[in-house]
Design a protein around this motif. Structure first.
Motif, PDB file in Angstrom:
ATOM      1  N   TYR A 198      19.449 116.637   7.529  1.00 19.97           N
ATOM      2  CA  TYR A 198      20.332 115.567   7.990  1.00 19.97           C
ATOM      3  C   TYR A 198      20.117 114.293   7.168  1.00 19.97           C
ATOM      4  O   TYR A 198      21.077 113.648   6.718  1.00 19.97           O
ATOM      5  CB  TYR A 198      20.093 115.306   9.486  1.00 19.97           C
ATOM      6  CG  TYR A 198      20.570 113.960   9.973  1.00 19.97           C
ATOM      7  CD1 TYR A 198      21.921 113.606   9.891  1.00 19.97           C
ATOM      8  CD2 TYR A 198      19.679 113.044  10.521  1.00 19.97           C
ATOM      9  CE1 TYR A 198      22.357 112.360  10.342  1.00 19.97           C
ATOM     10  CE2 TYR A 198      20.106 111.809  10.970  1.00 19.97           C
ATOM     11  CZ  TYR A 198      21.450 111.466  10.871  1.00 19.97           C
ATOM     12  OH  TYR A 198      21.877 110.234  11.306  1.00 19.97           O
ATOM     13  N   LEU A 199      18.857 113.959   6.947  1.00 23.18           N
ATOM     14  CA  LEU A 199      18.570 112.712   6.235  1.00 23.18           C
ATOM     15  C   LEU A 199      19.109 112.770   4.800  1.00 23.18           C
ATOM     16  O   LEU A 199      19.714 111.820   4.303  1.00 23.18           O
ATOM     17  CB  LEU A 199      17.057 112.456   6.215  1.00 23.18           C
ATOM     18  CG  LEU A 199      16.411 112.257   7.593  1.00 23.18           C
ATOM     19  CD1 LEU A 199      14.901 112.064   7.440  1.00 23.18           C
ATOM     20  CD2 LEU A 199      17.016 111.055   8.320  1.00 23.18           C
ATOM     21  N   LEU A 200      18.898 113.905   4.158  1.00 19.39           N
ATOM     22  CA  LEU A 200      19.354 114.006   2.768  1.00 19.39           C
ATOM     23  C   LEU A 200      20.882 113.964   2.699  1.00 19.39           C
ATOM     24  O   LEU A 200      21.460 113.351   1.797  1.00 19.39           O
ATOM     25  CB  LEU A 200      18.822 115.296   2.135  1.00 19.39           C
ATOM     26  CG  LEU A 200      18.816 115.232   0.610  1.00 19.39           C
ATOM     27  CD1 LEU A 200      17.685 114.344   0.113  1.00 19.39           C
ATOM     28  CD2 LEU A 200      18.682 116.613  -0.005  1.00 19.39           C
ATOM     29  N   ARG A 201      21.492 114.597   3.686  1.00 19.98           N
ATOM     30  CA  ARG A 201      22.959 114.589   3.722  1.00 19.98           C
ATOM     31  C   ARG A 201      23.475 113.157   3.837  1.00 19.98           C
ATOM     32  O   ARG A 201      24.403 112.761   3.144  1.00 19.98           O
ATOM     33  CB  ARG A 201      23.433 115.425   4.918  1.00 19.98           C
ATOM     34  CG  ARG A 201      24.894 115.780   4.901  1.00 19.98           C
ATOM     35  CD  ARG A 201      25.184 116.948   5.832  1.00 19.98           C
ATOM     36  NE  ARG A 201      24.891 116.621   7.219  1.00 19.98           N
ATOM     37  CZ  ARG A 201      24.078 117.319   8.008  1.00 19.98           C
ATOM     38  NH1 ARG A 201      23.482 118.386   7.553  1.00 19.98           N
ATOM     39  NH2 ARG A 201      23.869 116.962   9.258  1.00 19.98           N
ATOM     40  N   GLU A 202      22.829 112.358   4.684  1.00 20.86           N
ATOM     41  CA  GLU A 202      23.271 110.968   4.844  1.00 20.86           C
ATOM     42  C   GLU A 202      23.031 110.160   3.565  1.00 20.86           C
ATOM     43  O   GLU A 202      23.831 109.310   3.196  1.00 20.86           O
ATOM     44  CB  GLU A 202      22.559 110.312   6.033  1.00 20.86           C
ATOM     45  CG  GLU A 202      23.005 110.858   7.377  1.00 20.86           C
ATOM     46  CD  GLU A 202      24.526 110.810   7.556  1.00 20.86           C
ATOM     47  OE1 GLU A 202      25.124 109.747   7.310  1.00 20.86           O
ATOM     48  OE2 GLU A 202      25.112 111.851   7.926  1.00 20.86           O
ATOM     49  N   MET A 203      21.897 110.443   2.904  1.00 18.53           N
ATOM     50  CA  MET A 203      21.631 109.736   1.648  1.00 18.53           C
ATOM     51  C   MET A 203      22.678 110.103   0.610  1.00 18.53           C
ATOM     52  O   MET A 203      23.180 109.262  -0.124  1.00 18.53           O
ATOM     53  CB  MET A 203      20.217 110.080   1.131  1.00 18.53           C
ATOM     54  CG  MET A 203      19.100 109.447   1.947  1.00 18.53           C
ATOM     55  SD  MET A 203      17.528 110.340   1.786  1.00 18.53           S
ATOM     56  CE  MET A 203      16.944 109.786   0.218  1.00 18.53           C
ATOM     57  N   ARG A 204      22.997 111.397   0.529  1.00 22.46           N
ATOM     58  CA  ARG A 204      23.969 111.869  -0.462  1.00 22.46           C
ATOM     59  C   ARG A 204      25.362 111.337  -0.154  1.00 22.46           C
ATOM     60  O   ARG A 204      26.114 110.964  -1.040  1.00 22.46           O
ATOM     61  CB  ARG A 204      24.019 113.401  -0.461  1.00 22.46           C
ATOM     62  CG  ARG A 204      22.786 114.045  -0.998  1.00 22.46           C
ATOM     63  CD  ARG A 204      22.664 113.873  -2.505  1.00 22.46           C
ATOM     64  NE  ARG A 204      21.388 114.364  -2.957  1.00 22.46           N
ATOM     65  CZ  ARG A 204      20.311 113.615  -3.122  1.00 22.46           C
ATOM     66  NH1 ARG A 204      20.346 112.312  -2.876  1.00 22.46           N
ATOM     67  NH2 ARG A 204      19.169 114.141  -3.540  1.00 22.46           N
ATOM     68  N   THR A 207      18.939 103.086   0.540  1.00 22.55           N
ATOM     69  CA  THR A 207      19.869 104.055  -0.053  1.00 22.55           C
ATOM     70  C   THR A 207      21.266 103.889   0.531  1.00 22.55           C
ATOM     71  O   THR A 207      22.205 104.551   0.090  1.00 22.55           O
ATOM     72  CB  THR A 207      19.430 105.514   0.224  1.00 22.55           C
ATOM     73  OG1 THR A 207      19.643 105.796   1.619  1.00 22.55           O
ATOM     74  CG2 THR A 207      17.977 105.749  -0.124  1.00 22.55           C
ATOM     75  N   GLY A 208      21.367 103.059   1.556  1.00 21.72           N
ATOM     76  CA  GLY A 208      22.657 102.851   2.195  1.00 21.72           C
ATOM     77  C   GLY A 208      22.943 103.813   3.324  1.00 21.72           C
ATOM     78  O   GLY A 208      23.980 103.721   3.981  1.00 21.72           O
ATOM     79  N   ALA A 209      22.022 104.740   3.579  1.00 19.08           N
ATOM     80  CA  ALA A 209      22.261 105.729   4.641  1.00 19.08           C
ATOM     81  C   ALA A 209      22.179 105.051   6.005  1.00 19.08           C
ATOM     82  O   ALA A 209      21.342 104.188   6.228  1.00 19.08           O
ATOM     83  CB  ALA A 209      21.227 106.842   4.556  1.00 19.08           C
ATOM     84  N   ARG A 245      26.199 108.642   1.168  1.00 10.58           N
ATOM     85  CA  ARG A 245      26.271 107.257   0.734  1.00 10.58           C
ATOM     86  C   ARG A 245      26.371 107.188  -0.792  1.00 10.58           C
ATOM     87  O   ARG A 245      27.160 106.439  -1.334  1.00 10.58           O
ATOM     88  CB  ARG A 245      25.029 106.533   1.244  1.00 10.58           C
ATOM     89  CG  ARG A 245      24.933 105.098   0.864  1.00 10.58           C
ATOM     90  CD  ARG A 245      26.062 104.278   1.475  1.00 10.58           C
ATOM     91  NE  ARG A 245      26.143 102.999   0.786  1.00 10.58           N
ATOM     92  CZ  ARG A 245      27.118 102.126   0.926  1.00 10.58           C
ATOM     93  NH1 ARG A 245      28.114 102.388   1.751  1.00 10.58           N
ATOM     94  NH2 ARG A 245      27.107 100.994   0.277  1.00 10.58           N
ATOM     95  N   GLN A 246      25.557 108.044  -1.423  1.00 14.73           N
ATOM     96  CA  GLN A 246      25.544 108.059  -2.887  1.00 14.73           C
ATOM     97  C   GLN A 246      26.929 108.437  -3.437  1.00 14.73           C
ATOM     98  O   GLN A 246      27.429 107.808  -4.349  1.00 14.73           O
ATOM     99  CB  GLN A 246      24.532 109.099  -3.349  1.00 14.73           C
ATOM    100  CG  GLN A 246      23.966 108.845  -4.704  1.00 14.73           C
ATOM    101  CD  GLN A 246      22.783 109.772  -4.942  1.00 14.73           C
ATOM    102  OE1 GLN A 246      22.570 110.756  -4.230  1.00 14.73           O
ATOM    103  NE2 GLN A 246      22.004 109.455  -5.942  1.00 14.73           N
TER     104      GLN A 246
END
Lengths: 294, 174, 796
Positions: free
Chosen positions: C779-785, C766-768, C787-788
């Motif tokens: 935290y993980l979702l924030r990093e994924m977002r 995902t690029g995170a 990047r998105q």
């Protein structure tokens, strides 16, 4: 971590309880199972000066299958309700939610009414009561009144009982024929306090369309909330993946979410969307709890 | 009619492991302190005093409960059972052996609560899956074992218990 | 040497002696000790401010409460208690003093400002609430990043810029190697703040022996001897008149390897009031005041070649010391440890570090299981993965290329530290096999962008510093930590054996394992050995139980003592058997004539002569008794090593992590009791999973701890953790007696990096970029977002 001193009353009848509340209302707290109250007292975050225990009031421990719903008395323990045959068959959402409440040893002692009256924003039962439009039966020495769930929950740890009133019982309406329900929640751990959760009951028509959806979500700093706009949007529709996703998105935009150190607000909002969507898929696929007619 | 008590100490009578104990305590006296300090039964441990860790698990009227979340006065007249009682009458023998054999304990502090939780669980779920065992332990904190050998011990106890019931003569037991 | 025919106890799954009484609930933990009727109980008034000046303390209302015997403030205590000063003889360290009750100023929320002595713990707490303190709140430096600046409020006036410790190192060719490398891979890693949280909080009970004018001090500690010396010095009370006893200890994990202010207060008040004093910590106090750990920032730069080999590594490390140096390890342990251990099992020849410990207005940090190592290996192992990603080389291959090869052992690393033996390549090879690594990678390559579940695999290769001897502690300047341990063996007149070791277990099963060691090395039946420890009146002096030192240091002492005592037993037996001493062999509590094995005398017969309890006189020249005490000083350190490999699944939409597979290949040298060793690894791993996925102590910007309870400080429960597949390689240490390497901390050290890398690997597509703990879903979702959003932004 020892509680502050308090006066203790243990009436053996409901009348006795109401009499104590009439006398001490403002200063008193009701002690039922104590699973939410006593931790706060041990931490001295709550220091009631009078504690009125209903634990010796056996007349309040009933679980009654009445015509228009399952009625749990103030002393009905969560484990007993969870294993009550009528509850299992006719109130599946309530039973599903109870599986998530604390541990077995907490549910052995904790009461359904106690959890409702405590009105914790992340507690499961208020969400169920809201979704199902449960009737909260308040009693005082001057009489009884029925408070709809929507009016009962005022805010976080706040209900609309008057100081001299107790929550004598709660009535959960039976699940309609053709309905399926689902309670899901997600937390940082696999069991324990949730970040967000969803209580859902959907009644399907013979054509497979959603006739009526009942949905409440929890996950904010405030008490669980009924997602009425989502219910309206779902009524009459076929619940497929797209509809479920759209319902999730809509619900997330409606709820009151707040961030804390367990999860930020954006995550909570997104989680509400996912949980609503997944709950809808579950009920639509038939994987969720089904009410059985008797 | 009300059993009125006040800030002053009051007589509380509890049956603990079949024996009746009356002690004068304040209303705020926690059940766990009554058991440990007023009666002197020390197997029930205190880990958090807010109902999370499970170290203080006892049975109240036949069901497990957290003794740190009860005031002794509020369970006046109840039948309490602790690890001492269950251990002495042999009800835990199978579990205790399984925990010993599988190294299901290290410091032993959480162990009494875990044993009482497991006993209640196995009495209702004689053939549990691993996931069910883990779920049953979902509010018993252990900081030493990583739960691996606790889960194993409970599974082994279930298996051996099963053998005993299936084979009352005990012929298959070595 | 161990007799040929002696049935080996070492290496066997001997069930624990500790179990039967613990399983009946008969273990006697601190609060289980029946205190005398006239015992008084303590409750501390705690600071509600992270940083404030104390203007006035009013204790009248508290003192007036019925049942309250006395209330003390810092002023009162100063009359009979010296401040605790952690002396560390190392350059760059600035010592801070701490009075057992705060004087003039408070420096973290929870710091004690006064203590109530009452007849009942409930009343003591009531009174503590009645103590009124006037504070003048001062600006606080709470977060590490904030405290580490020119403009930050000072925690101690005499410690400029809050730098409590600073050190630097560069190997001779570092600069040249760094500058000539093909490329640089760098990353910053931020670890979370966690705590050991033993299930039994701390506590102590001080009793006076009025006749002997001595102090009997029960305390839930891992360091009875060090605590006794510290008490004597701080109270100015003669050490011989202090007896420290550790009862059963309900978990330690290093939390109880520090010596604490409450221990001083309890002992001091018993001596001062001439009454028994008991203090039992509650969970809230435990989280507020027992040492915290980790909370580090690592900035790594690796200069690499095109194959992914590290040609030079630079570490810049900042650790959060908290408000004071804890005792006895101070604030330097994590700062030096992290910077020095990070080279691990890798053949890194050019290295430089700069490391600092920064004071903040938070609870003091200290030695929690693994100390700096879970963090520093999270950093270096995270960097290994990034090197792989940058070069398009599989991260397992990157590690294989950098590991110290077997033929290089014994190996002296870039810091001059000797690894005597190890199995770095073999552990990795076997771990990859057991986790089915290459097949996983194949399946992972087939995964699609719209899969609901993202899977990743994480590896951690590590060495662990264990069993450090006196040299190891001197190097760190920790002069209050001796480094040796001791064993005392007594073959009693009945022929049974008493073994006293200078240890204090908190669940490690010492009563069983040391009996196993002695059984083999003395030639005695394991059931004839009785082990006792934790009582300074009986056990010989030693360094006690922490830093994976029990098996190495005390195990070595047991061997050394056994070797010395067996000579005497053999001489007396030779006299009885009428053979040369060389022909005597000790096995199964008997001395036999090797050339005529039917001919034997048992230990009882030998002992009766030694104790002059038979008609046969002791041979000429022998002394009475069968007793020996030996100290053993282990090498600078022993070096267990291991590889953890973890497969995780991350729900793409909720970012919830579940661990699907957990493999450990572990080498801690010779194993004494594999069952107990596995238990140590299991427990450590689950603490590591907690640290990686959920545990975090949270202070708000004012320095209030937001989660001083177990509802909000999240530790793994049974549903959160996987089954664990452990296999062992046994490469005995050649530098340590017995070949043992120690095992207490390896689990947590491997778990934090392996889990972190697995999650980072899952999210890589995902690029995170995952580089901070804990890995909570938000935290993980924030990093994924994040990047998105960046990607979406680029498209626009």
């Amino acid at each position: 971590m020892k509680p502050a001193p308090f006066e203790f009353r243990a009436p053996v009848s409901l009348d006795g309880v109401l009499e104590e509340m009439r006398e001490h209302g403002e200063a008193a707290r009701i002690l039922a199972g104590g699973q939410s109250l006593v931790p706060l007292m041990n931490l001295r975050m709550l220091q009631p000066s009078v504690l009125v225990s209903i634990n010796h009031c056996k007349e309040l421990s009933y679980i009654r299958a009445e015509e228009d719903g399952l009625v749990c008395g103030a002393l009905a323990r969560q484990w007993d309700v969870e294993h009550d045959q009528v509850a299992i068959q006719r109130c599946p959402l309530l039973v599903q939610a109870l599986h998530h409440v604390g541990a077995r040893s907490n549910r052995n002692r904790g009461t359904v009414c106690g959890s409702l009256a405590h009105a914790d924003p992340l507690a499961e039962l208020p969400a169920v009561a809201l979704a199902l439009d449960a009737d909260m039966i308040a009693a005082s020495s001057t009489g009884r009144r029925v408070v709809p769930a929507r009016e009962f929950f005022v805010g976080a740890l706040e209900n609309s009982l008057r100081p001299d009133e107790i929550l004598e019982a709660v009535r959960f309406p039976y699940a309609p024929t053709g309905s399926r329900s689902c309670f899901i929640e997600l937390g940082n751990r696999n069991h324990g306090f949730a970040i967000a959760g969803v209580a859902l009951e959907v009644t399907f028509g013979e054509d497979g369309r959603c006739r009526r959806a009942r949905l409440a979500v929890m996950g904010g700093e405030n008490i669980a909330k009924r997602a009425s706009d989502t219910e309206v949007a779902l009524a009459g529709s076929i619940i497929d993946e797209a509809a479920a996703r759209e319902a999730g998105r809509l619900t997330a935009s409606l709820v009151d979410v707040a961030g804390d150190f367990h999860a930020d607000a954006a995550y909570r909002r997104e989680l509400v969307a996912v949980l609503v969507e997944r709950a809808l898929i579950q009920v639509a696929s038939g994987a969720a709890g089904r009410a059985r007619s008797i | 009619m009300s059993q009125a008590t006040s800030l002053r100490k009051t007589d509380v009578t509890l049956t603990i492991n079949g024996k009746s104990y009356t002690r004068q305590v304040e209303p705020r006296r926690l059940l766990v302190d009554f058991i440990r300090h007023d009666v002197g039964l020390k197997a029930t441990h205190i880990g958090c005093e807010h109902g999370v860790c499970g170290a203080c698990t006892v049975r109240i009227d036949g069901r497990t409960a957290r003794s740190c979340l009860h005031f002794a006065v509020a369970v006046q007249g109840a039948e309490i059972e602790t690890l001492e009682g269950l251990s002495a009458d042999g009800r835990l023998a199978g579990l205790q052996k399984a925990f010993h054999d599988a190294h299901g304990l290290q410091c032993g502090y959480c162990t009494p609560g875990v044993l009482l939780t497991a006993e209640e669980f196995l009495s209702e779920n004689p053939e549990p899956s691993e996931q069910e065992i883990r779920a049953a332990l979902s509010n018993n904190l252990c900081r030493c074992t990583g739960y691996v050998n606790i889960v194993k011990a409970i599974a082994n106890a279930a298996r051996d218990r099963d053998k005993t019931t299936a084979d009352p003569a005990g012929e298959s037991r070595k | 040497m161990i007799a040929q025919g002696h049935p080996r106890s070492i290496g066997k799954h001997v069930p624990r002696r500790e179990d039967p009484y613990l399983l009946r609930g008969e273990g006697r933990f601190l609060d289980d000790i029946a205190e005398p009727k006239d015992t008084l109980f303590l409750s501390f008034a705690m600071s509600p401010h992270a940083h404030a000046r104390i203007l006035a303390i009013r204790t009248d209302a508290a003192s007036a409460l019925p049942g309250v015997v006395a209330v003390y403030t810092a002023e009162d205590m100063a009359r009979f208690v010296k401040p605790i000063r952690t002396v560390i003889e190392i350059q760059g360290y600035r010592a801070s003093s701490r009075m057992v009750l705060a004087q003039d100023e408070v420096r973290f929320v929870g710091e004690h400002v006064a203590v109530v002595v009452a007849e009942d713990p409930y009343i003591a707490q009531d009174a503590a609430e009645l103590i009124e303190v006037d504070y003048e709140p001062l600006p606080a430096a709470v977060r590490l990043e904030e405290a580490d600046s020119e403009s930050a409020p000072l925690v101690h006036e005499d410690i400029p810029r809050n730098v409590m410790f600073e050190a630097a190192f560069a190997s001779p060719d570092f600069q040249a190697a760094f500058e000539s490398a093909e490329m640089i891979v760098s990353e910053t890693f931020r670890t979370g703040r966690v705590a050991g949280v033993p299930l039994e909080p701390r506590g102590c009970l001080a009793l006076l022996d009025h006749v002997a004018d001595s102090l009997l001090f029960y305390t839930s500690t891992q360091i009875p001897h060090l605590a006794r010396t510290a008490l004597s010095e701080i109270l100015d009370f003669p050490e011989p008149r202090i007896r420290v006893v550790t009862p059963e200890v309900g978990g330690g994990f290093g939390t109880k390897a520090q010596f604490y202010t409450e221990e001083v207060v309890t002992a001091a008040l018993a001596l001062n009031l001439r009454r028994p004093i008991k203090w039992v910590q509650d969970r809230r106090e435990e989280l507020l005041t027992s040492i915290h750990a980790r909370d580090h920032i690592y900035r790594l730069e690796a200069a690499i070649d095109g194959e992914g080999r590290i040609k030079a590594l630079r570490t810049d490390l900042t650790t959060n010391a908290g408000a004071y140096s804890s005792y006895p390890f101070g604030c330097t342990l994590e700062a030096t440890g992290g910077a020095r251990m990070i080279v691990g099992p890798y053949d890194i020849r050019n290295y430089a570090f700069h490391t600092r410990a920064i004071a903040t207005h938070t609870c003091p940090s200290g030695a929690y299981r693994g100390v700096a190592q879970p963090s520093c290996f999270m950093a270096i192992e995270g960097l290994m993965d990034r090197i792989g990603r940058k070069l398009g080389i599989d991260p397992a291959t990157v590690r294989q290329r950098n590991l110290i090869r077997s033929e290089q052992l014994p190996y002296t690393n870039v810091l001059g530290v000797r690894y005597d033996t190890g199995s770095y390549e073999e552990c990795l090879r076997r771990a990859l096999e057991r986790v089915d690594y290459w097949n996983f990678r194949k399946r992972q390559a087939e995964a699609r962008d719209d899969d609901e579940v993202l899977r990743g695999i994480g590896i951690c290769c590590f060495t662990e510093v264990a069993g450090a001897g006196s040299g190891g502690w001197r190097v760190r300047g920790l002069t209050k930590v001796p480094g040796f341990d001791s064993a005392s063996i007594k073959v009693e007149p009945t022929g049974k054996v008493t073994l006293l070791v200078s240890q204090a277990a908190a669940g490690q099963g010492h009563l069983t394992t040391f009996a196993q060691v002695l059984a083999d090395y003395l030639g005695v039946k394991v059931e004839d050995v009785f082990v006792s420890e934790g009582d300074t009146a009986t056990a010989p002096y030693g360094t006690n139980t922490f830093a994976s030192r029990g098996a190495v240091a005390a195990g070595g002492a047991v061997i050394k003592a056994a070797q010395s005592l067996r000579q005497k037993i053999a001489r007396i037996a030779a006299f009885l058997l009428d053979v040369d001493v060389e022909r005597v062999e000790l096995t199964e509590s008997k001395a036999i004539d090797k050339e005529n094995p039917e001919k034997s005398v048992d230990f009882r017969q030998v002992a009766q002569i030694a104790y002059s309890m038979t008609s046969v006189a002791l041979p000429q020249g022998e002394s009475f008794g069968l007793e020996v005490v030996e100290m053993y000083d282990p090498p600078l350190a022993t070096w267990p090593n291991a590889v953890h490999a973890v497969v995780v699944a991350v729900d793409r939409r909720t970012a919830k992590v579940s661990i699907e597979k957990y493999v450990v290949v572990h080498d801690s040298g010779r194993l004494i009791n594999p069952m107990i060793v596995d238990g140590q690894i299991h427990g450590g791993i689950v603490q590591g999973i907690g640290e990686a996925l959920m545990e975090q102590i949270v202070y708000d910007e004012d320095g209030q701890m937001l989660n001083a309870n177990l509802l909000d400080y999240l530790m793994p429960m049974a549903l959160d953790v996987p089954q664990i597949d452990i296999s062992h390689i046994e490469t005995p240490s050649i530098d340590a007696l017995g070949g043992f390497k120690g095992v207490g901390e390896g689990g947590v050290i491997g778990a934090v990096p392996a889990v972190t890398n697995a999650v980072a690997d899952a999210l890589a597509r995902t690029g995170a970029n995952i580089n901070r703990l804990p890995l909570r879903p938000s935290y993980l979702l924030r990093e994924m977002r994040r990047r998105q959003l960046a990607v979406d932004g680029d498209r626009k």
